[in-house]
Design an enzyme around this catalytic site. Structure first.
Site, PDB file in Angstrom:
ATOM      1  N   LYS A  73       0.738   4.697   1.142  1.00 29.76           N
ATOM      2  CA  LYS A  73      -0.016   5.416   2.014  1.00 29.76           C
ATOM      3  C   LYS A  73       0.640   6.306   2.748  1.00 29.76           C
ATOM      4  CE  LYS A  73      -2.778   3.266   6.090  1.00 29.76           C
ATOM      5  NZ  LYS A  73      -2.987   1.964   6.653  1.00 29.76           N
ATOM      6  N   ASN A 124     -10.332  -7.436   7.076  1.00 29.44           N
ATOM      7  CA  ASN A 124      -9.531  -6.528   7.696  1.00 29.44           C
ATOM      8  C   ASN A 124      -9.509  -6.708   9.210  1.00 29.44           C
ATOM      9  OD1 ASN A 124      -8.489  -4.091   8.211  1.00 29.44           O
ATOM     10  ND2 ASN A 124      -9.853  -2.816   7.240  1.00 29.44           N
ATOM     11  N   GLU A 147       0.797  -1.139  -0.056  1.00 29.58           N
ATOM     12  CA  GLU A 147      -0.085   0.094   0.110  1.00 29.58           C
ATOM     13  C   GLU A 147       0.775   1.210  -0.052  1.00 29.58           C
ATOM     14  OE1 GLU A 147      -4.134  -0.083   1.350  1.00 29.58           O
ATOM     15  OE2 GLU A 147      -3.272   1.064   3.062  1.00 29.58           O
ATOM     16  N   LYS A 171      -7.872   2.707  -3.525  1.00 30.70           N
ATOM     17  CA  LYS A 171      -8.209   2.468  -2.364  1.00 30.70           C
ATOM     18  C   LYS A 171      -8.988   3.643  -1.771  1.00 30.70           C
ATOM     19  CE  LYS A 171      -7.498  -0.430   1.077  1.00 30.70           C
ATOM     20  NZ  LYS A 171      -6.627  -0.092   2.117  1.00 30.70           N
ATOM     21  N   GLU A 229     -14.361  -5.802   1.169  1.00 32.38           N
ATOM     22  CA  GLU A 229     -13.733  -5.914   2.462  1.00 32.38           C
ATOM     23  C   GLU A 229     -14.728  -6.170   3.558  1.00 32.38           C
ATOM     24  OE1 GLU A 229     -10.848  -2.983   3.649  1.00 32.38           O
ATOM     25  OE2 GLU A 229     -11.963  -2.434   5.260  1.00 32.38           O
ATOM     26  N   GLU A 260      -5.871  -8.491   5.691  1.00 29.70           N
ATOM     27  CA  GLU A 260      -5.560  -6.984   5.719  1.00 29.70           C
ATOM     28  C   GLU A 260      -5.100  -6.405   6.935  1.00 29.70           C
ATOM     29  OE1 GLU A 260      -9.091  -5.751   2.356  1.00 29.70           O
ATOM     30  OE2 GLU A 260      -9.049  -4.744   4.203  1.00 29.70           O
ATOM     31  N   SER A 261      -4.219  -5.423   7.025  1.00 28.76           N
ATOM     32  CA  SER A 261      -3.927  -4.432   8.182  1.00 28.76           C
ATOM     33  C   SER A 261      -3.131  -5.106   9.387  1.00 28.76           C
ATOM     34  CB  SER A 261      -5.229  -3.941   8.666  1.00 28.76           C
ATOM     35  OG  SER A 261      -5.904  -3.290   7.682  1.00 28.76           O
TER      36      SER A 261
HETATM   37  O1  LIG Z   1      -1.104   0.130   7.241  1.00 30.41           O
HETATM   38  P1  LIG Z   1      -1.716  -1.387   7.472  1.00 30.41           P
HETATM   39  O2  LIG Z   1      -2.032  -1.575   9.153  1.00 30.41           O
HETATM   40  O3  LIG Z   1      -0.754  -2.292   6.894  1.00 30.41           O
HETATM   41  O4  LIG Z   1      -3.112  -1.407   6.789  1.00 30.41           O
HETATM   42  C1  LIG Z   1      -3.283  -1.421   5.223  1.00 30.41           C
HETATM   43  C2  LIG Z   1      -4.480  -1.713   4.942  1.00 30.41           C
HETATM   44  O5  LIG Z   1      -5.375  -2.771   5.205  1.00 30.41           O
HETATM   45  C3  LIG Z   1      -5.472  -0.626   5.549  1.00 30.41           C
HETATM   46  O6  LIG Z   1      -4.918   0.832   4.940  1.00 30.41           O
HETATM   47  C4  LIG Z   1      -6.812  -0.372   5.173  1.00 30.41           C
HETATM   48  C5  LIG Z   1      -7.566  -1.545   5.056  1.00 30.41           C
HETATM   49  N1  LIG Z   1      -9.100  -1.234   4.665  1.00 30.41           N
HETATM   50  C6  LIG Z   1      -9.038   0.040   4.476  1.00 30.41           C
HETATM   51  C7  LIG Z   1      -9.885   0.734   4.091  1.00 30.41           C
HETATM   52  C8  LIG Z   1     -10.005   2.237   3.881  1.00 30.41           C
HETATM   53  C9  LIG Z   1      -8.672   2.633   4.239  1.00 30.41           C
HETATM   54  C10 LIG Z   1      -7.454   2.107   4.426  1.00 30.41           C
HETATM   55  C11 LIG Z   1      -7.613   0.630   4.713  1.00 30.41           C
END
Ligand SMILES: O=P(O)(O)OC[C@@H](O)[C@@H](O)c1c[nH]c2ccccc12
Length: 398
Positions: free
Chosen positions: A184, A316, A182, A245, A294, A352-353
């Site tokens: 970001k 997520n 990502e 995104k 998601e 995710e995340s």
């Molecule tokens: O930075 P991380 O914790 O690795 O997460 C990435 C991504 O999953 C996260 O930015 C995200 C997952 N779903 C979203 C929806 C909107 C904005 C952002 C996100």
């Protein structure tokens, strides 16, 4: 082709809040007559300070005022539909309200140029705030570039590439979950992640480090991203397919993402009712885009598994309402019958995340994911590509 087809009538009973007495509203500017008419028909009881219609000498309305009226009436309808969406969504367990329950938020400048002094119009959490803001933002963007005007840009957009194909190929090549890396700059939960933020440089570094696909944040207000970033990465010749995104609340955004070179878009089940997801995935297919849908809990997963044609689901680990991260969420949602259905339907799952270490990757892989979506832990590294090697515990570019 714009918006969803919702019931034409908006039963009054659904909007008890709209029937409040005029004293609840403090009207600061005049309200166009047609908006008043449209609103009265639906049982809204407030009195304008000045409501006048532009009329010619013989009493007939001018053409431009008629057109303005039609437009205003349409806006009135749009707001009502937005409120109806809240009801539909709530019936599907969606806690996020698409729009403020009693009307436009205070900063909204639209057909109802009055203020509603009502605390119910305060978002309950960050996701709701983002979505309400997005709704206003998209309404304005759409006015400047209606769908009919996007057509040319759609024809001239670079072709959509195979997002899922790239994930599968990487997964088979490395035996590890494929990486969606990502791009970001910031997030509401973490603040600024990287000061010297050059999206193209980061994208190139990710590609070199073995990412299968990239995710480009386009939300400006909360994530400091942009559609210019998406466009720049696409036109820089990066080969990895790109996920736009964005917080999609309107099908228009999908077309817009495609004009900027997206290969995939995100649809968030915590925000979108089933009907939206169905309709939007169809639009994606029509445009050659992949939809990453998601989910973050069992109910959302069950809803999405009940929708035909879903090929890619993201779980997520971060709850977008509370920001809490819990990797065991991925495991929980893939256990038992749900995991069975996912395998039968050949759905690819993305974790995710909150993934930082090789152990985190191994844990979600064990749970059944074929891909991961990672931002923070790699974007923060001096060399984001090398960050990937750290994340997986080995060089996955070879
Ligand atoms: O930075 P991380 O914790 O690795 O997460 C990435 C991504 O999953 C996260 O930015 C995200 C997952 N779903 C979203 C929806 C909107 C904005 C952002 C996100």
């Amino acid at each position: 082709m714009e918006g969803l087809v919702y019931p034409k009538t908006t039963p009054r009973i659904l909007f008890p809040t709209l029937n409040r007495r005029p004293s609840k509203f403090s009207i600061v500017r005049s309200v166009p007559a047609s908006a008043m008419d449209a609103h009265r028909r639906n049982g809204v009881g407030f009195t304008p300070v000045r409501a006048q219609k532009a009329e010619t000498k013989d009493g007939s309305a001018t053409i431009s005022s008629v057109m303005e009226d039609a437009e205003t009436a349409l806006k009135a309808k749009e707001w009502e539909v937005g409120m109806l969406i809240n009801e539909v969504a709530a019936s599907q367990g969606i806690k996020i309200r698409r729009r403020p329950p009693t009307g436009p938020p205070l900063h909204y400048v639209g057909p109802f140029q009055f203020r509603i002094q009502n605390e119910g119009n305060t978002p309950r959490n960050i996701l709701e705030e983002i979505v309400w803001h997005k709704d206003v933002e998209v309404t304005q963007l759409k006015q400047r570039r209606p769908l009919s005007m996007l057509k040319n840009a759609l024809d001239n957009a670079p072709p959509a590439r195979d997002f899922i194909g790239a994930l599968m190929a990487a997964n088979q090549r490395t035996g590890l979950p494929a990486l969606i890396a990502e791009v970001k700059k910031a997030s509401p939960s973490r603040g600024i992640l990287r000061e010297d933020f050059d999206p193209v440089e980061i994208a190139r570094s990710y590609e070199k480090g073995g990412a299968a696909c990239l995710s480009i944040l386009t939300d400006e207000k909360y994530f400091k991203g942009s559609f210019e970033n998406l466009e720049a990465v696409r036109s820089a010749g990066v080969k990895c397919p790109l996920l736009c995104k964005e917080f999609i609340v309107d099908a228009w955004q999908i077309y817009y993402a495609r004009t900027k070179g997206a290969d995939a878009v995100l649809l968030i089940a915590a925000v979108l009712p089933d009907l939206d997801i169905r309709y939007m995935t169809k639009i994606c297919k029509m445009l050659g885009l992949t939809a990453l849908v998601e989910v973050h809990d069992e109910r959302e997963m069950d809803r999405v598994l009940g929708i035909e044609g879903i090929e890619l689901i993201g779980i997520n680990n971060r709850n977008l309402e509370t920001f809490e991260v819990d990797n065991s969420n991925t495991k929980k949602l893939l256990e038992g019958e749900r995991g069975e259905i996912i395998r039968q339907k050949n759905i690819i799952v993305v974790g995710e995340s909150g993934l930082f270490t090789p152990d985190d990757i191994a844990y979600v892989q064990e749970a059944g994911v074929k891909a991961v979506l990672v931002g923070e832990s790699i974007v923060k590294q001096d060399d984001p590509g090398k960050g990937i090697t750290g994340l997986f515990g080995k060089d996955i570019s070879v």
